[in-house]
Design a protein around this motif. Structure first.
Motif, PDB file in Angstrom:
ATOM      1  N   TYR A  65       1.141  -1.208  -0.228  1.00  0.00           N
ATOM      2  CA  TYR A  65      -0.004   0.035   0.425  1.00  0.00           C
ATOM      3  C   TYR A  65       1.167   1.074  -0.037  1.00  0.00           C
ATOM      4  CZ  TYR A  65      -3.429  -3.735   1.276  1.00  0.00           C
ATOM      5  OH  TYR A  65      -4.242  -4.675   0.838  1.00  0.00           O
ATOM      6  N   ALA A  66       0.475   2.595  -0.549  1.00  0.00           N
ATOM      7  CA  ALA A  66       1.405   4.154  -0.643  1.00  0.00           C
ATOM      8  C   ALA A  66       0.081   4.079   0.372  1.00  0.00           C
ATOM      9  CB  ALA A  66       1.023   4.188  -2.054  1.00  0.00           C
ATOM     10  N   SER A  67       1.625   5.479   0.864  1.00  0.00           N
ATOM     11  CA  SER A  67       1.840   6.472   2.143  1.00  0.00           C
ATOM     12  C   SER A  67       0.957   7.760   0.660  1.00  0.00           C
ATOM     13  CB  SER A  67       2.923   6.748   2.164  1.00  0.00           C
ATOM     14  OG  SER A  67       2.689   5.606   3.129  1.00  0.00           O
ATOM     15  N   HIS A  68       0.161   8.973   0.939  1.00  0.00           N
ATOM     16  CA  HIS A  68      -0.314   9.838   0.151  1.00  0.00           C
ATOM     17  C   HIS A  68      -0.056  11.111   0.152  1.00  0.00           C
ATOM     18  CE1 HIS A  68      -3.932   8.611   0.584  1.00  0.00           C
ATOM     19  NE2 HIS A  68      -4.153   9.538   1.673  1.00  0.00           N
ATOM     20  N   TYR A  69      -0.134  12.344  -0.423  1.00  0.00           N
ATOM     21  CA  TYR A  69      -0.427  13.842  -0.367  1.00  0.00           C
ATOM     22  C   TYR A  69      -1.497  14.016  -1.694  1.00  0.00           C
ATOM     23  CZ  TYR A  69       0.050  18.701  -0.282  1.00  0.00           C
ATOM     24  OH  TYR A  69       0.525  20.264  -0.108  1.00  0.00           O
ATOM     25  N   ARG A  70      -2.050  13.867  -1.065  1.00  0.00           N
ATOM     26  CA  ARG A  70      -3.658  14.650  -1.111  1.00  0.00           C
ATOM     27  C   ARG A  70      -3.961  15.648  -1.193  1.00  0.00           C
ATOM     28  NH1 ARG A  70      -6.997  11.004   1.065  1.00  0.00           N
ATOM     29  NH2 ARG A  70      -8.229  12.605   1.590  1.00  0.00           N
ATOM     30  N   ILE A  71      -4.811  16.433  -2.259  1.00  0.00           N
ATOM     31  CA  ILE A  71      -4.960  17.982  -2.356  1.00  0.00           C
ATOM     32  C   ILE A  71      -6.243  17.527  -3.003  1.00  0.00           C
ATOM     33  CG2 ILE A  71      -5.008  20.601  -2.407  1.00  0.00           C
ATOM     34  CD1 ILE A  71      -2.419  20.367  -2.998  1.00  0.00           C
ATOM     35  N   GLU A  72      -7.618  18.128  -2.004  1.00  0.00           N
ATOM     36  CA  GLU A  72      -9.012  18.056  -2.125  1.00  0.00           C
ATOM     37  C   GLU A  72      -9.685  19.573  -1.757  1.00  0.00           C
ATOM     38  OE1 GLU A  72     -10.187  14.629   0.309  1.00  0.00           O
ATOM     39  OE2 GLU A  72     -10.397  15.492   1.507  1.00  0.00           O
ATOM     40  N   ALA A  73     -10.433  19.972  -2.848  1.00  0.00           N
ATOM     41  CA  ALA A  73     -11.096  20.648  -2.645  1.00  0.00           C
ATOM     42  C   ALA A  73     -12.545  20.169  -1.980  1.00  0.00           C
ATOM     43  CB  ALA A  73     -12.119  21.638  -3.563  1.00  0.00           C
ATOM     44  N   ASP A  74     -13.312  21.656  -0.475  1.00  0.00           N
ATOM     45  CA  ASP A  74     -14.561  21.625  -0.180  1.00  0.00           C
ATOM     46  C   ASP A  74     -15.523  22.590  -0.008  1.00  0.00           C
ATOM     47  OD1 ASP A  74     -16.725  21.196   2.119  1.00  0.00           O
ATOM     48  OD2 ASP A  74     -15.653  20.348   3.382  1.00  0.00           O
ATOM     49  N   THR A  75     -16.118  22.349  -1.585  1.00  0.00           N
ATOM     50  CA  THR A  75     -16.747  23.346  -2.246  1.00  0.00           C
ATOM     51  C   THR A  75     -17.741  24.529  -0.993  1.00  0.00           C
ATOM     52  OG1 THR A  75     -18.519  21.777  -3.091  1.00  0.00           O
ATOM     53  CG2 THR A  75     -16.115  22.937  -4.659  1.00  0.00           C
ATOM     54  N   ALA A  76     -18.090  23.585  -0.867  1.00  0.00           N
ATOM     55  CA  ALA A  76     -19.398  23.749   0.538  1.00  0.00           C
ATOM     56  C   ALA A  76     -18.528  24.859   1.556  1.00  0.00           C
ATOM     57  CB  ALA A  76     -20.414  22.629   1.444  1.00  0.00           C
ATOM     58  N   ARG A  77     -17.479  24.472   1.993  1.00  0.00           N
ATOM     59  CA  ARG A  77     -16.649  25.278   2.860  1.00  0.00           C
ATOM     60  C   ARG A  77     -16.117  26.224   2.383  1.00  0.00           C
ATOM     61  NH1 ARG A  77     -13.211  21.973   6.403  1.00  0.00           N
ATOM     62  NH2 ARG A  77     -13.329  23.828   7.348  1.00  0.00           N
ATOM     63  N   GLN A  78     -15.780  25.936   1.298  1.00  0.00           N
ATOM     64  CA  GLN A  78     -14.972  26.771   0.241  1.00  0.00           C
ATOM     65  C   GLN A  78     -13.301  26.563   1.331  1.00  0.00           C
ATOM     66  OE1 GLN A  78     -15.878  30.507  -1.346  1.00  0.00           O
ATOM     67  NE2 GLN A  78     -18.196  29.873  -2.231  1.00  0.00           N
ATOM     68  N   CYS A  79     -13.376  25.970   0.674  1.00  0.00           N
ATOM     69  CA  CYS A  79     -11.457  25.159   1.370  1.00  0.00           C
ATOM     70  C   CYS A  79     -10.792  24.215   0.919  1.00  0.00           C
ATOM     71  CB  CYS A  79     -11.856  24.838   2.662  1.00  0.00           C
ATOM     72  SG  CYS A  79     -12.133  23.715   3.872  1.00  0.00           S
ATOM     73  N   VAL A  80      -9.652  24.589   1.294  1.00  0.00           N
ATOM     74  CA  VAL A  80      -8.621  22.856   0.420  1.00  0.00           C
ATOM     75  C   VAL A  80      -8.143  22.268   1.851  1.00  0.00           C
ATOM     76  CG1 VAL A  80      -7.083  23.143  -0.538  1.00  0.00           C
ATOM     77  CG2 VAL A  80      -8.104  24.767  -1.297  1.00  0.00           C
ATOM     78  N   HIS A  81      -8.129  21.708   1.633  1.00  0.00           N
ATOM     79  CA  HIS A  81      -7.589  20.218   2.051  1.00  0.00           C
ATOM     80  C   HIS A  81      -6.600  19.617   2.043  1.00  0.00           C
ATOM     81  CE1 HIS A  81     -11.819  19.874   4.433  1.00  0.00           C
ATOM     82  NE2 HIS A  81     -12.152  19.825   3.509  1.00  0.00           N
ATOM     83  N   HIS A  82      -5.637  19.634   2.578  1.00  0.00           N
ATOM     84  CA  HIS A  82      -4.120  18.999   1.547  1.00  0.00           C
ATOM     85  C   HIS A  82      -3.522  17.541   3.472  1.00  0.00           C
ATOM     86  CE1 HIS A  82      -2.163  22.363   0.188  1.00  0.00           C
ATOM     87  NE2 HIS A  82      -3.236  23.266   0.740  1.00  0.00           N
ATOM     88  N   VAL A  83      -4.338  16.624   2.858  1.00  0.00           N
ATOM     89  CA  VAL A  83      -3.519  15.759   3.913  1.00  0.00           C
ATOM     90  C   VAL A  83      -2.740  14.521   2.920  1.00  0.00           C
ATOM     91  CG1 VAL A  83      -5.454  13.347   4.332  1.00  0.00           C
ATOM     92  CG2 VAL A  83      -6.466  15.500   2.840  1.00  0.00           C
ATOM     93  N   LEU A  84      -2.365  14.290   4.738  1.00  0.00           N
ATOM     94  CA  LEU A  84      -1.186  13.998   4.335  1.00  0.00           C
ATOM     95  C   LEU A  84      -1.311  12.009   5.058  1.00  0.00           C
ATOM     96  CD1 LEU A  84       1.975  15.870   5.696  1.00  0.00           C
ATOM     97  CD2 LEU A  84       1.634  14.826   3.060  1.00  0.00           C
TER      98      LEU A  84
END
Length: 135
Positions: A65-84
Motif C-alpha cells: 500500500y502507498a502513503s500519499h499526499y492528496r489535495i482536495e476541495a471542500d466546495t461547501a466550505r470553500q476551503c482546501v484540504h491538504h491530506v497526508l
C-alpha cells in the motif's frame, strides 16, 4: 471592486481551485514523484473527480500500500484540504486552508513531511528551493 472576504459562487470556487491546482501543485507533485523514483521508490501522480483532487502516491518496493499526499476541495466550505496519509502507522494529517494555500511553500512543507516521516528521505528539489535552516 469585489469584497475579498465575500464567498465565491460554488462554480467559480471550483473553477479557480481546479486552475490553481493544475498550475501550481501538479508540477511540484510530478517533480516529487520523479525524485521518489530516483530514490528507488514507486511513485505515481493522478487526478480524479470534479472538482479534481490531486494525489501523489508513494510506496517502497516491498510495500503493498502507498502513503500519499492528496489535495482536495471542500466546495461547501470553500476551503482546501491538504491530506497526508502514512501507511506505516495508518495516521493521517490534514491541513486546511483557502485557495491561497495551494502554493509552493505549503506544498513543499507537506511534501517534505511525507518523505521525511514516511520514508526517511529529503527531496533534493525541495531542499534546493529553501535555504538551510528553513525546516
Amino acid at each position: 471592486m469585489t469584497d475579498p472576504a465575500a464567498p465565491l459562487s460554488t462554480d467559480l470556487f471550483a473553477r479557480r481551485y481546479g486552475e490553481t491546482l493544475l498550475a501550481r501543485a501538479a508540477p511540484l507533485f510530478e517533480q516529487a514523484a520523479l525524485n521518489a523514483r530516483q530514490a528507488g521508490l514507486d511513485a505515481m501522480v493522478h487526478t480524479a473527480g470534479s472538482p479534481p483532487e490531486l494525489c501523489l502516491e508513494v510506496r517502497g518496493m516491498e510495500q503493498s500500500y502507498a502513503s500519499h499526499y492528496r489535495i482536495e476541495a471542500d466546495t461547501a466550505r470553500q476551503c482546501v484540504h491538504h491530506v497526508l496519509y502514512f501507511v506505516a502507522d495508518g495516521t493521517t494529517q490534514t491541513l486546511d486552508g483557502g485557495l491561497d494555500s495551494i502554493n509552493a511553500m505549503v506544498i513543499d512543507t507537506q511534501l517534505a513531511g511525507l518523505f521525511r516521516e514516511g520514508f526517511g528521505l529529503t527531496l533534493p528539489t525541495v531542499a534546493a528551493r529553501h535555504p538551510a535552516g528553513f525546516w
